[in-house]
Design an enzyme around this catalytic site. Structure first.
Site, PDB file in Angstrom:
ATOM      1  N   ASP A 105      -3.909   2.361  -5.371  1.00 36.48           N
ATOM      2  CA  ASP A 105      -2.482   2.398  -5.022  1.00 36.48           C
ATOM      3  C   ASP A 105      -2.102   1.151  -4.236  1.00 36.48           C
ATOM      4  O   ASP A 105      -1.168   1.172  -3.434  1.00 36.48           O
ATOM      5  CB  ASP A 105      -2.162   3.659  -4.225  1.00 36.48           C
ATOM      6  N   ASP A 146       0.860  -1.183   0.000  1.00 33.73           N
ATOM      7  CA  ASP A 146       0.000   0.000   0.000  1.00 33.73           C
ATOM      8  C   ASP A 146       0.899   1.236   0.000  1.00 33.73           C
ATOM      9  O   ASP A 146       1.711   1.437   0.916  1.00 33.73           O
ATOM     10  CB  ASP A 146      -0.902  -0.010   1.230  1.00 33.73           C
TER      11      ASP A 146
END
Length: 621
Positions: A530, A487
């Site tokens: 993302d 992440d």
């Protein structure tokens, strides 16, 4: 109307004829000497199938009860009759199919077996057995009742079944013969002869002569000059006339005494009917064959004339077709070829030469000694010849090939073997197309279906599919598998500052950096905006997984350049290992996600492996 004619009319006709025949019985419990109802039952099953069974059963039982039989005995007799007539009629319906038994000699023989032989025999046998069961006739008295029963059923079937069959055929109008003077004269002569032979006058004057034989000329007249409708109607008229006079004790047959008089009469009538119908069927077949032969001759003459008329045109068209074929062959966009048994080109067009990288067909034919050298994959070649041998042709067979210059292309082939005059394979001919552009498009579509369009990494669908396969392989080979969730830290700030285009550049660069640190067997997938997931093949312990996570954090911690502006971005990683942290996908995913949450709690640029000891993760205090 259809319901009435199919279900009720056969039963009604059966009942009326049964009652009429019962009136001829010499005493109430005796076997009826004449039974035209059997013909009605048999022909009903033949024409309508099993539909009229219930109506005939009830009609037969009612007729039996009206002669004094108990209901149980009446239904026993009726059940036997209905069953036997149904067996014969349905057998005849089955073997003749859509054709009438009157149309051929074979059909007539089938009718004789199914009706007069089988149905009448079984009906008489079951009937006599039923009478014995009911103690109506003693055992020693069975021969004459059985013979009477059989002859009456047999004659009823022979007279009635052809009559009904002939007169129910479409169209239902009167035959031309019956509407002519010849038809009127024929029936008039039959009526006069019937009166003369079977009345008292003829019996007295010519008592010593075999008078029934005078019917031979008129039956021959009807047989040779008319159709089935006239013959069956004429036979029925003579039969009715003869039965009436004989039963009242007059005519040639009456001198033999009852019941033999009626037996001999019925045998004579049945024999005459069968003989006339068989002869007429044979004559009709000969006439049909003669007409068919005449039509065939006329058609043949017409065809010869037409062939002669078109021969010159066909010859001129042949030259035009040859020229047209050559034009098509030479200018077709597809490659067209023919080979010999030794796999050498014998014919080829310009398109084939262009596809394979040759200047012209002649050059291709002279230089290529074996067409199999073009195929890039030997397995495709084996499959091609296997399909050709088993199916006799190959359609749209796709395979990689090599051009003259070594470049790989995709071809679609449709081919079939050519054979010599002895039926042996002499070569192959077919067409091929260059489908390289299409295959590249398909591969691109496939790549897009399983990869992220922005970064080129695998997408979520492909990740799930691959995770399942890689986990199964790890279980099968007793190896390890590491799952890492990534992440990006502060990725929202980059989008807010540099826009989505700047964020896209960061994601693309991130994938490039991660991919450079993975092996071919490992998989990187973008599973969110993302968020990324890694599957690391053959990783069994947390220390190795921690080293990979640390390496990725270091790689992504290096400076990025967005719109010529240096920026720094980090990544948080959470992971789990098979088999240490879980045995199935769901457990490994849950524990990797939990580890990611813990890494986020520890701050930026951290990683946590579920179930790992602190000494196995260097950046976790």
């Amino acid at each position: 109307m259809r319901f009435f004619s199919k279900y009720l009319l056969p039963g009604l006709a059966f009942f009326l004829l049964a009652r009429a025949a019962q009136a001829l019985a010499p005493f109430p419990d005796s076997v009826v000497p004449v039974w035209p109802a059997a013909g009605v039952g048999f022909v009903s099953f033949y024409l309508l199938g099993a539909a009229p069974a219930a109506g005939i059963l009830i009609a037969d039982a009612l007729a039996a009860m009206m002669t004094g039989h108990t209901p149980s005995m009446a239904f026993l007799l009726a059940g036997g009759n209905t069953l036997c007539l149904g067996i014969g009629g349905l057998i005849l319906r089955k073997v003749t199919g859509k054709n009438s038994f009157l149309d051929s000699l074979n059909g007539m023989l089938q009718f004789i077996f199914a009706g007069p032989v089988l149905s009448a025999f079984l009906a008489a046998l079951l009937g006599i057995i039923s009478l014995k069961v009911g103690s109506i006739h003693p055992l020693e008295d069975a021969t004459l009742p059985y013979w009477t029963w059989y002859v009456s059923d047999m004659t009823g079937i022979v007279i009635v079944a052809p009559l009904v069959t002939a007169w129910t055929r479409i169209p239902l109008n009167l035959p031309p013969t019956l509407r002519s003077l010849e038809g009127v004269g024929m029936f008039a002569c039959a009526a006069v002869l019937s009166h003369f032979v079977f009345s008292s006058e003829g019996h007295i004057i010519f008592a010593q002569y075999p008078l029934p034989f005078v019917f031979i000329p008129i039956m021959a007249w009807a047989t040779f000059r008319t159709g089935h409708r006239i013959i069956t109607l004429l036979l029925a008229m003579i039969f009715v006339y003869a039965v009436i006079w004989t039963m009242i004790g007059q005519g040639h047959f009456a001198k033999m005494g009852y019941p033999f008089s009626i037996h001999i009469l019925q045998i004579f009538t049945a024999s005459a009917a069968i003989t006339s119908l068989i002869i007429h069927t044979m004559i009709d077949s000969l006439r049909s064959n003669e007409m068919a032969l005449q039509r065939a001759n006329e058609e043949l003459e017409d065809r010869v004339k037409r062939r002669t008329r078109h021969l010159n045109k066909a010859l001129s068209n042949l030259r035009a077709a040859e020229a047209s074929y050559r034009t098509i062959f030479e200018n077709a966009m597809e490659g067209i070829y023919r080979t010999d048994i030794n796999h050498r080109f014998r014919k080829a067009n310009q398109a084939l030469a262009d596809i394979l990288g040759y200047t012209n067909p002649r050059e291709l034919i002279e230089e290529v000694h074996d067409i199999r050298t073009f195929v890039a994959d030997p397995a495709d070649l084996s499959r091609f010849y296997e399909l050709l041998a088993t199916k006799g042709q190959v359609k749209n067979f796709e395979s990689k090939a090599r051009r003259r210059d070594g470049a790989e292309i995709w071809l679609s082939l449709s081919s079939h073997p050519i054979k010599d005059k002895n039926g042996k394979v002499a070569g192959i001919e077919g067409i091929l197309q260059d489908i390289t552009d299409r295959k590249c498009s398909e591969q691109e579509l496939e790549r897009r279906a399983f990869s992220d369009p922005l970064t080129g990494a695998a997408n979520r669908h492909f990740f799930d599919h691959s995770f399942e396969k890689m986990l199964a392989q790890a279980k099968r080979t007793n190896s390890g598998l590491a799952l890492l969730f990534l992440d990006m830290d502060n990725f929202k700030d980059i989008n807010d500052t540099y826009g989505h285009r700047g964020g896209d550049d960061v994601l693309i660069e991130t994938v490039t950096r991660i991919q450079s640190r993975l092996r071919d067997a490992d998989l990187l997938a973008r599973i969110g905006g993302d968020e990324f997931a890694l599957l690391i093949h053959n990783t069994r312990n947390h220390k190795d997984a921690a080293q990979i996570a640390e390496d990725i954090i270091t790689a992504l911690g290096a400076e990025y350049a967005i719109s010529k502006n240096p920026i720094h971005i980090g990544v948080s990683i959470g992971g789990s290992l098979y088999p240490a942290d879980g045995q199935d996908m769901e457990t490994l995913l849950e524990r990797a996600d939990e580890a990611m949450y813990r890494a986020k709690q520890r701050g930026k640029g951290q990683f946590v492996l579920w179930g790992a000891r602190p000494d196995q993760m260097e950046n976790i205090s």
